[in-house]
Write a protein that holds these residues in place. Sequence first.
Motif, PDB file in Angstrom:
ATOM      1  N   GLY A 190       0.811  -1.218   0.000  1.00  0.00           N
ATOM      2  CA  GLY A 190       0.000   0.000   0.000  1.00  0.00           C
ATOM      3  C   GLY A 190       0.836   1.256   0.000  1.00  0.00           C
ATOM      4  O   GLY A 190       0.455   2.269   0.599  1.00  0.00           O
ATOM      5  N   LEU A 191       1.989   1.195  -0.636  1.00  0.00           N
ATOM      6  CA  LEU A 191       2.902   2.342  -0.641  1.00  0.00           C
ATOM      7  C   LEU A 191       2.951   2.989  -2.021  1.00  0.00           C
ATOM      8  O   LEU A 191       2.769   2.304  -3.035  1.00  0.00           O
ATOM      9  N   PRO A 192       3.200   4.302  -2.080  1.00  0.00           N
ATOM     10  CA  PRO A 192       3.440   4.933  -3.376  1.00  0.00           C
ATOM     11  C   PRO A 192       4.813   4.495  -3.898  1.00  0.00           C
ATOM     12  O   PRO A 192       5.632   3.960  -3.139  1.00  0.00           O
ATOM     13  N   ARG A 193       5.067   4.733  -5.175  1.00  0.00           N
ATOM     14  CA  ARG A 193       6.333   4.295  -5.756  1.00  0.00           C
ATOM     15  C   ARG A 193       7.458   5.267  -5.372  1.00  0.00           C
ATOM     16  O   ARG A 193       8.058   5.916  -6.224  1.00  0.00           O
ATOM     17  N   THR A 194       7.710   5.367  -4.088  1.00  0.00           N
ATOM     18  CA  THR A 194       8.783   6.248  -3.617  1.00  0.00           C
ATOM     19  C   THR A 194       9.771   5.446  -2.791  1.00  0.00           C
ATOM     20  O   THR A 194       9.464   4.339  -2.316  1.00  0.00           O
ATOM     21  N   LEU A 195      10.956   5.985  -2.597  1.00  0.00           N
ATOM     22  CA  LEU A 195      12.042   5.220  -1.962  1.00  0.00           C
ATOM     23  C   LEU A 195      12.212   5.499  -0.471  1.00  0.00           C
ATOM     24  O   LEU A 195      12.847   4.729   0.238  1.00  0.00           O
ATOM     25  N   GLY A 196      11.666   6.619  -0.014  1.00  0.00           N
ATOM     26  CA  GLY A 196      11.751   6.894   1.417  1.00  0.00           C
ATOM     27  C   GLY A 196      10.749   6.031   2.162  1.00  0.00           C
ATOM     28  O   GLY A 196       9.561   6.340   2.200  1.00  0.00           O
ATOM     29  N   ILE A 197      11.216   4.890   2.700  1.00  0.00           N
ATOM     30  CA  ILE A 197      10.297   3.960   3.374  1.00  0.00           C
ATOM     31  C   ILE A 197      10.728   3.813   4.822  1.00  0.00           C
ATOM     32  O   ILE A 197      11.902   3.567   5.101  1.00  0.00           O
ATOM     33  N   ASP A 198       9.791   3.946   5.747  1.00  0.00           N
ATOM     34  CA  ASP A 198      10.098   3.779   7.162  1.00  0.00           C
ATOM     35  C   ASP A 198      10.171   2.284   7.502  1.00  0.00           C
ATOM     36  O   ASP A 198       9.194   1.550   7.323  1.00  0.00           O
ATOM     37  N   ALA A 199      11.341   1.853   7.975  1.00  0.00           N
ATOM     38  CA  ALA A 199      11.578   0.422   8.207  1.00  0.00           C
ATOM     39  C   ALA A 199      10.600  -0.163   9.229  1.00  0.00           C
ATOM     40  O   ALA A 199      10.094  -1.271   9.043  1.00  0.00           O
ATOM     41  N   GLY A 200      10.312   0.593  10.283  1.00  0.00           N
ATOM     42  CA  GLY A 200       9.402   0.121  11.331  1.00  0.00           C
ATOM     43  C   GLY A 200       7.986  -0.084  10.807  1.00  0.00           C
ATOM     44  O   GLY A 200       7.351  -1.106  11.079  1.00  0.00           O
ATOM     45  N   GLN A 201       7.529   0.888  10.023  1.00  0.00           N
ATOM     46  CA  GLN A 201       6.173   0.786   9.464  1.00  0.00           C
ATOM     47  C   GLN A 201       6.076  -0.358   8.467  1.00  0.00           C
ATOM     48  O   GLN A 201       5.077  -1.067   8.406  1.00  0.00           O
ATOM     49  N   LEU A 202       7.163  -0.518   7.679  1.00  0.00           N
ATOM     50  CA  LEU A 202       7.182  -1.600   6.688  1.00  0.00           C
ATOM     51  C   LEU A 202       7.068  -2.954   7.395  1.00  0.00           C
ATOM     52  O   LEU A 202       6.298  -3.838   7.002  1.00  0.00           O
ATOM     53  N   GLN A 203       7.839  -3.093   8.487  1.00  0.00           N
ATOM     54  CA  GLN A 203       7.813  -4.355   9.235  1.00  0.00           C
ATOM     55  C   GLN A 203       6.436  -4.616   9.846  1.00  0.00           C
ATOM     56  O   GLN A 203       5.918  -5.742   9.764  1.00  0.00           O
ATOM     57  N   ALA A 204       5.844  -3.591  10.419  1.00  0.00           N
ATOM     58  CA  ALA A 204       4.521  -3.744  11.035  1.00  0.00           C
ATOM     59  C   ALA A 204       3.503  -4.202   9.988  1.00  0.00           C
ATOM     60  O   ALA A 204       2.695  -5.103  10.230  1.00  0.00           O
ATOM     61  N   LYS A 205       3.577  -3.600   8.806  1.00  0.00           N
ATOM     62  CA  LYS A 205       2.666  -3.959   7.725  1.00  0.00           C
ATOM     63  C   LYS A 205       2.929  -5.400   7.266  1.00  0.00           C
ATOM     64  O   LYS A 205       2.000  -6.153   6.950  1.00  0.00           O
ATOM     65  N   PHE A 206       4.213  -5.758   7.236  1.00  0.00           N
ATOM     66  CA  PHE A 206       4.604  -7.119   6.845  1.00  0.00           C
ATOM     67  C   PHE A 206       3.990  -8.149   7.796  1.00  0.00           C
ATOM     68  O   PHE A 206       3.412  -9.148   7.366  1.00  0.00           O
ATOM     69  N   TYR A 207       4.084  -7.906   9.085  1.00  0.00           N
ATOM     70  CA  TYR A 207       3.503  -8.833  10.059  1.00  0.00           C
ATOM     71  C   TYR A 207       1.990  -8.906   9.890  1.00  0.00           C
ATOM     72  O   TYR A 207       1.393  -9.978   9.961  1.00  0.00           O
ATOM     73  N   GLU A 208       1.371  -7.752   9.641  1.00  0.00           N
ATOM     74  CA  GLU A 208      -0.078  -7.711   9.479  1.00  0.00           C
ATOM     75  C   GLU A 208      -0.496  -8.555   8.257  1.00  0.00           C
ATOM     76  O   GLU A 208      -1.421  -9.367   8.338  1.00  0.00           O
ATOM     77  N   LEU A 209       0.217  -8.363   7.140  1.00  0.00           N
ATOM     78  CA  LEU A 209      -0.115  -9.126   5.930  1.00  0.00           C
ATOM     79  C   LEU A 209       0.166 -10.613   6.120  1.00  0.00           C
ATOM     80  O   LEU A 209      -0.569 -11.469   5.630  1.00  0.00           O
ATOM     81  N   SER A 210       1.246 -10.926   6.860  1.00  0.00           N
ATOM     82  CA  SER A 210       1.585 -12.335   7.101  1.00  0.00           C
ATOM     83  C   SER A 210       0.499 -13.018   7.921  1.00  0.00           C
ATOM     84  O   SER A 210       0.137 -14.161   7.658  1.00  0.00           O
ATOM     85  N   ARG A 211       0.003 -12.309   8.914  1.00  0.00           N
ATOM     86  CA  ARG A 211      -1.066 -12.894   9.727  1.00  0.00           C
ATOM     87  C   ARG A 211      -2.305 -13.166   8.879  1.00  0.00           C
ATOM     88  O   ARG A 211      -3.071 -14.072   9.151  1.00  0.00           O
ATOM     89  N   ARG A 212      -2.485 -12.358   7.837  1.00  0.00           N
ATOM     90  CA  ARG A 212      -3.656 -12.548   6.988  1.00  0.00           C
ATOM     91  C   ARG A 212      -3.456 -13.710   6.004  1.00  0.00           C
ATOM     92  O   ARG A 212      -4.362 -14.491   5.763  1.00  0.00           O
ATOM     93  N   TYR A 213      -2.258 -13.836   5.426  1.00  0.00           N
ATOM     94  CA  TYR A 213      -2.089 -14.779   4.317  1.00  0.00           C
ATOM     95  C   TYR A 213      -1.230 -16.016   4.615  1.00  0.00           C
ATOM     96  O   TYR A 213      -1.198 -16.940   3.824  1.00  0.00           O
ATOM     97  N   HIS A 214      -0.470 -16.008   5.720  1.00  0.00           N
ATOM     98  CA  HIS A 214       0.430 -17.138   5.966  1.00  0.00           C
ATOM     99  C   HIS A 214      -0.347 -18.460   6.029  1.00  0.00           C
ATOM    100  O   HIS A 214      -1.421 -18.518   6.635  1.00  0.00           O
TER     101      HIS A 214
END
Lengths: 200, 617
Positions: free
Chosen positions: A12-36
């Motif tokens: 759910g990110l725009p095509r930009t390179l400034g990405i917050d590592a903490g937010q990315l990880q939180a989103k990753f865990y959220e998506l993993s809980r949904r699809y793992h």
Amino acid sequence: MSQTVNYFEVFGLPRTLGIDAGQLQAKFYELSRRYHPDFQQSAPPAEQERALTLSALVNTAYRTLRDPIARIEYLVRLEEGRDTREGSAVKPAAPPELLEEIFEVQEMLEDAKASGLDDEGRNRLAAERDRLVARCRQEEELLTGALAADWDEASPAGRPRVVAAFKAALATRAYLRTVIDDLEAALDPAGETDVTHHRH
Amino acid sequence: MSRIIGIDLGTTNSLVAYVDDTTGLPRIIPDERGRALLPSIVSFTPAGVLVGDDARRQLVRRPHSTVYSVKRLMGRSYEDVKDELRYLPFSVKPAEGIAKIQIEGREVTPPEISAVVLRALKERAEKHFGERLEKAVVTVPAYFNDSQRQATRDAGRIAGLDVVRIVNEPTAASLAYGLHRLYEGRIAVYDLGGGTFDVSILHVKDGVFEVLATNGDTHLGGDDFDRVIMLWLLEDIQARHHADLARTCVNLAEDPEVMQELRLAAEAAKVRLSSVERTTLTLPFADFTYHREITRADIERLIASLVEKTLGPCRQALKDAGLTPSALDAVVLVGGSTRVPLVRRRVEELYGKTPKSQLDPDLVVALGAAVQAQILAGGITDMLLLDVTPLSLGIETLGGIVSVLIPRNTTIPTSAREMFTTSVDGQTIVDLHVVQGERELAKDCRSLARFELSGIDPMPAGMPKIEVTFLIDANGILVVNAREQRSGKAASVEVRPTYGLVEADVERMIEDSFTYAEADVETRLLIETRNEAETVLTHVERAMRQGRELVSPEERAQIDAAVRALSEVRDTDDRERIHDCTIALNRATEHLAELMMDAALRAAVQSKRADEIMESS
């Protein structure tokens, strides 16, 4: 989501390179809980199949986006409309100011291959390696710093120029890494069992 | 969702566990005698197939048909294991690429042996719950490759179990620790078992268990410790009793029963010396008794290089995780071999932290398997496990070079897509060779399988575009799909595993799987009593050959009578009488045993004096 969705969209990110590592990880865990697959055991087979594909996509997307360099390589591929990793994204190119130096390094490597390494040769190769590692880091800082910021601020018309700059810097980096790998291999032939395929 | 059990299928011992619904905690299911561990040993006897402790008792008596440590052969080629075969008393032969065990003229595959162990655990759990069970989580070493994982899953199927998940042992252990909220942060799990070694680095936080890196050696464990100790004992016996052995022309190394006894003695000494500094070893042979003191230092000297071999993978895993030792919050020990003090010391030195093992290292993997089973059953929803693939996956390209598609330590499930085409006009088949490993040349990696993509419409070379998807699922097992892009039609993929069983093999094995002697308790007790009688008889016969002259003629007659009495009843079904006669024979030979021990001690002391005299001169 499907395979045609790009990694930025997965998160759910725009095509930009400034990405917050903490937010990315939180989103990753959220998506993993949904699809793992762990949480899909009682779903119908078709649903499980779909979740498995998505879970794999989420993992690959996370792996790519959390690494600032891989993130740029992916962006370049996306901008150029290349879908798979087929064909190397950038052809390694020697930085012009280092041509002479690298030519010397290659001669030293040839000599080392032919007649082995004495302490002096070893020290010279090690010094070269350290210098090239520093130069490589400089290129990475350029990529993830100034150039990444350029991209995030560029107007649509200015983007191709930044992509070209990315490609040049990535090519230099790829070239330096190849030479560094060769130096490492010459300095530590026993480490061969531990090759990590940087070049593929 | 039906109940799912968790199984730790170990090299030495196996266990089954479940999560208790009321407490939410994992529990081991013991057998009817309260034993948690089932020795992973299977013995083929005229009375039937035995498993566990019953099979263990056959190790010395039936060395050729009693199979142990079969996990080391799972998913392996004959070439991989041939160096250690000379130490195994049962016969292993190459057959269609894989190592097969020869039992009395028939070939048995390692998954079939493991299936006997799995079935015993399945039945143990079914008795416990009073219901049929079909689903299980089975643990494997994290460093197991695709073939070894497939072999484990095949074993489950042969045992009538649907293996719903293969989970890595160190990861399972971390789940058990995590459930007890013992550690948070960055954790190293050092798992040294009977036959395999793993190390995993995890990040544990808020119920998320993310494996950052894993490494290991699937052929390094307590068995290797036992082997070096055994060979050292053998050499020592041959040196000390050179004359005895030469006189009787006995070659100990050629006698599988002797070698098995030595192995068991080596193992027992290793275990004792983990808690005490010194121990004495007494081994009666046909013509002499071997007696010596062994110290912990002796053992440590022998196993030092093996323990050292675990440290390389530890460093690599840390490096792959991008961490330094000081960044670790905890180091956890798993596996029976971590009881060895030298192992603990070296791990502590490496990480600069005292390693922890609050949960029993023999049980913790099974407990974690139960936790994973409960997650899959939907009983635990707040834990998320993200594991990785331990080895890089690649395809062989021109010149035998490996092109990596999925690097090691990639979070699973994961997939990679690659385009392939034809090189000859009208070509309808494309062959792919998939390998696993970290080396640049395919021949140095582990060959997983050859895939044949067929059904491609004849076209000029280079025209077809076949998209192949390589997916590593949550079990760490590869699944391949192919599609011709132009037509959109799925290409058929035929898999020829390099070191595995094809589907037809597995189905046949399910048909004629071994049902181990599921005798009732009484029958099993009878077998055990008979075995005990036979063991005592063997020992007494040996002692009488050696120490006959030590006792008086009257005593000798008493012993002979007791031997005769036991020999007469040992094959009957009268368990009580066999038992009584065994006790009687034991009692009749107590004095003889004492005398022989004294003689051995005297001999030991004398030889020591001789050594001292030699040193001082």
